[in-house]
Design a protein around this motif. Structure first.
Motif, PDB file in Angstrom:
ATOM      1  N   THR A  50      -2.698  10.978   5.919  1.00 30.27           N
ATOM      2  CA  THR A  50      -2.284  10.952   4.527  1.00 30.27           C
ATOM      3  C   THR A  50      -2.224   9.493   4.111  1.00 30.27           C
ATOM      4  O   THR A  50      -2.349   8.597   4.940  1.00 30.27           O
ATOM      5  N   SER A  51      -2.055   9.234   2.830  1.00 30.77           N
ATOM      6  CA  SER A  51      -1.933   7.838   2.391  1.00 30.77           C
ATOM      7  C   SER A  51      -0.797   7.215   3.167  1.00 30.77           C
ATOM      8  O   SER A  51       0.232   7.853   3.374  1.00 30.77           O
ATOM      9  N   PRO A  52      -0.950   5.964   3.602  1.00 29.18           N
ATOM     10  CA  PRO A  52       0.115   5.368   4.415  1.00 29.18           C
ATOM     11  C   PRO A  52       1.465   5.571   3.749  1.00 29.18           C
ATOM     12  O   PRO A  52       1.577   5.374   2.551  1.00 29.18           O
ATOM     13  N   PRO A  53       2.467   6.051   4.509  1.00 28.84           N
ATOM     14  CA  PRO A  53       2.431   6.266   5.956  1.00 28.84           C
ATOM     15  C   PRO A  53       1.734   7.579   6.321  1.00 28.84           C
ATOM     16  O   PRO A  53       1.632   8.487   5.503  1.00 28.84           O
TER      17      PRO A  53
ATOM     18  N   ASP B 269      -8.686   3.322   4.448  1.00 28.51           N
ATOM     19  CA  ASP B 269      -7.768   4.391   4.851  1.00 28.51           C
ATOM     20  C   ASP B 269      -8.483   5.724   4.750  1.00 28.51           C
ATOM     21  O   ASP B 269      -9.026   6.056   3.686  1.00 28.51           O
ATOM     22  N   MET B 270      -8.500   6.472   5.844  1.00 32.08           N
ATOM     23  CA  MET B 270      -9.004   7.842   5.789  1.00 32.08           C
ATOM     24  C   MET B 270      -7.854   8.689   5.258  1.00 32.08           C
ATOM     25  O   MET B 270      -6.961   9.073   6.002  1.00 32.08           O
ATOM     26  N   SER B 271      -7.881   8.959   3.972  1.00 35.04           N
ATOM     27  CA  SER B 271      -6.805   9.724   3.339  1.00 35.04           C
ATOM     28  C   SER B 271      -7.398  10.562   2.207  1.00 35.04           C
ATOM     29  O   SER B 271      -8.521  10.295   1.764  1.00 35.04           O
ATOM     30  N   PRO B 272      -6.663  11.561   1.742  1.00 33.06           N
ATOM     31  CA  PRO B 272      -7.167  12.357   0.619  1.00 33.06           C
ATOM     32  C   PRO B 272      -7.520  11.511  -0.609  1.00 33.06           C
ATOM     33  O   PRO B 272      -8.481  11.815  -1.305  1.00 33.06           O
ATOM     34  N   ARG B 273      -6.776  10.451  -0.831  1.00 34.97           N
ATOM     35  CA  ARG B 273      -7.056   9.556  -1.968  1.00 34.97           C
ATOM     36  C   ARG B 273      -8.475   9.006  -1.878  1.00 34.97           C
ATOM     37  O   ARG B 273      -9.131   8.766  -2.886  1.00 34.97           O
TER      38      ARG B 273
END
Length: 189
Positions: free
Chosen positions: A114-117, A93-97
């Motif tokens: 963002t983290s899913p969703p 997942d391309m997310s800040p996390r």
């Protein structure tokens, strides 16, 4: 009191060492689009192997920075910032996390990764020229419509990022390139 902010766009160039192998870069490293055949052969720990992305050569670990990218009529793009230590290999997942602060345009929808969703970003009209503002010390990444100056979306970290951050660009469009400012009309290799 009215506050006016002026951003001076920094000159960024694409880093071929990080490029997904099917991306085609212009000779001056200011434009990219998706190709149909393998462009890069040498593997690198920094190279994306699943996501059709590339980072800029320039990275920032302190201060405030701003750059722009012309997305034009590109049908599928990603623009944002990635931590130096973030995973680049495999599917994730391309997310800040995971160290990614990215906007994604696809199928006529703009979303923050963002983290899913994912977070749907509302806009008036089609975005063609995007500004990215990075404040390393405060842990903020803010996206602007570079033509109107209006804010589109903002990510906030808990404090300073604490490591080098790199501008990130990606596309799956084989016809319309993403262009960094000052990029002349260019032929591709």
């Amino acid at each position: 009191m009215l506050m006016i902010c002026v951003f001076y766009a920094e000159d960024v160039s694409l880093n071929p060492v990080t490029a997904y192998p099917f991306l085609i870069l212009s000779d001056d490293r200011k434009q990219l689009k998706r190709g149909e055949k393998l462009q890069f052969f040498r593997n690198s720990a920094q190279r994306f192997d699943v996501w059709s992305c590339i980072t800029a050569k320039e990275g920032y670990d302190t201060g405030r920075h701003y750059w722009e990218v012309s997305v034009g009529d590109n049908k599928d793009w990603k623009v944002g910032v990635v931590r130096d230590s973030a995973q680049r290999k495999g599917l994730f997942d391309m997310s800040p996390r995971n160290g990614y602060y990215v906007l994604w345009w696809s199928t006529n929808h703009l979303q923050a990764l963002t983290s899913p969703p994912l977070t749907k970003v509302k806009m008036n009209g089609r975005l063609r020229y995007l500004g990215v503002y990075l404040d390393c010390d405060q842990g903020h990444v803010t996206f602007y419509n570079a033509k109107t100056g209006s804010e589109i979306y903002s990510f906030t970290s808990e404090g300073a990022f604490g490591e080098r951050m790199f501008p990130l660009f990606g596309t799956s469009d084989k016809e319309v390139p993403l262009m960094l400012p000052g990029a002349p009309a260019h032929t591709y290799e």
